[in-house]
Scaffold this active site. Structure first.
Site, PDB file in Angstrom:
ATOM      1  N   ARG A 138      -2.165   1.850  -5.075  1.00  0.00           N
ATOM      2  CA  ARG A 138      -2.055   0.680  -4.213  1.00  0.00           C
ATOM      3  C   ARG A 138      -2.229   1.060  -2.734  1.00  0.00           C
ATOM      4  NH1 ARG A 138       0.600  -3.645  -6.880  1.00  0.00           N
ATOM      5  NH2 ARG A 138      -0.039  -3.590  -9.065  1.00  0.00           N
ATOM      6  N   HIS A 167       3.442   2.404  -8.263  1.00  0.00           N
ATOM      7  CA  HIS A 167       4.140   2.440  -6.974  1.00  0.00           C
ATOM      8  C   HIS A 167       5.108   3.621  -6.992  1.00  0.00           C
ATOM      9  CE1 HIS A 167       3.782  -2.072  -5.657  1.00  0.00           C
ATOM     10  NE2 HIS A 167       2.876  -1.332  -5.062  1.00  0.00           N
ATOM     11  N   CYS A 263      12.284  -3.090  -7.051  1.00  0.00           N
ATOM     12  CA  CYS A 263      11.219  -4.037  -6.722  1.00  0.00           C
ATOM     13  C   CYS A 263      11.786  -5.341  -6.166  1.00  0.00           C
ATOM     14  CB  CYS A 263      10.367  -4.332  -7.948  1.00  0.00           C
ATOM     15  SG  CYS A 263       9.294  -2.970  -8.452  1.00  0.00           S
TER      16      CYS A 263
END
Length: 273
Positions: A138, A167, A263
């Site tokens: 990302r 991530h 998250c």
């Protein structure tokens, strides 16, 4: 003795949470999502933070942005300074201005829109010494230089190799930011990045593949309490051995989109006195 430090978090309710597209290996639009259960689980996480003495601010969700519940991806806040996000996937692009609008409306005056792709605390993990920065799926490596210039802290780039751990916050947790203590899953990183982590954090807690596979590294610590996915049972004893208190929670509905505790949780780090 471990000491918990009161934190201030930003969270966004999953009012519009769905899995309608696939931008990571966890997402399958053909599998149904129980929206009511997702909200119940999110509220349980919010309430646990508050019960632990933390402050939780709320970002209003916006229609058409089903992943906005993953508030950690919207900005990075260090010393009261806000570096916004620039999402890699168009499906999430509109989340970035929604986050920046919240900060500007809530008294944050040092706010910067990024030039390069970064997905905020998804790929930035902050300790007292470093900002650990993920790349490979990302965030752009150019965003690492941008963060270093803006925050004035050394940024350590780490290369992710497994698409399940797209991530950094799916593969690494800051356990005690003041003491630069972390836990991570070595299998998510390149050999060079594993060597860097081993050199910087020789005493780190190393997670197993089983605990990583249930998003056990997508956790939040206040320096004593470690809030983590309930299924990551293999981490409980090692955490206790180091003086931490595991706080398991069930976010199984949100797992369907590849996210869990961290998250859902952006930390609003105040300016250093």
């Amino acid at each position: 003795m471990r000491t918990a430090t009161p934190r201030r978090y930003l969270m966004c309710p999953p009012a519009h949470f769905r899995v309608t597209y696939a931008i990571n290996p966890w997402m399958d639009p053909t599998k149904p999502v129980d929206s009511a259960l997702a909200l119940f689980q999110w509220e349980d996480l919010r309430d646990r933070y508050r019960a632990l003495g933390h402050t939780v601010e709320i970002l209003d969700p916006e229609p058409g942005l089903p992943d906005m519940v993953f508030a950690a991806n919207g900005a990075t806040v260090v010393d009261g300074r806000v570096l916004g996000a620039r999402f890699a996937n168009p499906e999430r692009a509109a989340e970035a201005p929604a986050h920046l609008a919240w900060f500007r409306a809530h008294g944050f005056t040092d706010v910067q829109e990024p030039e390069h792709v970064n997905e905020a605390e998804g790929d930035f993990a902050v300790t007292s010494t470093w900002i650990l920065a993920g790349q490979g799926f990302r965030s752009s490596p150019l965003a690492h230089d941008e963060a270093q210039e803006y925050f004035g802290r050394p940024v350590i780039s780490l290369e992710l190799t497994d698409p399940r751990y797209y991530h950094l916050d799916t593969a690494l947790t800051v356990l005690d930011d003041a003491r630069d203590e972390i836990m991570y899953f070595p299998g998510a990183f390149t050999p060079g990045s594993r060597a860097v982590l081993s050199r910087l954090f020789p005493g780190a807690l190393l997670a197993t593949a089983d605990d990583a596979a249930v998003l056990g590294l997508n956790a939040v610590s206040d320096g004593r309490h470690v809030v983590l996915p309930r299924a990551a049972t293999g981490l409980h004893a090692p955490l206790r051995d180091r003086g931490f208190e595991p706080v398991p929670v069930d976010l199984s509905e949100l797992h369907k989109a590849g996210g869990s505790v961290k998250c859902c949780t952006m930390e609003l780090r105040p300016a250093t006195p």
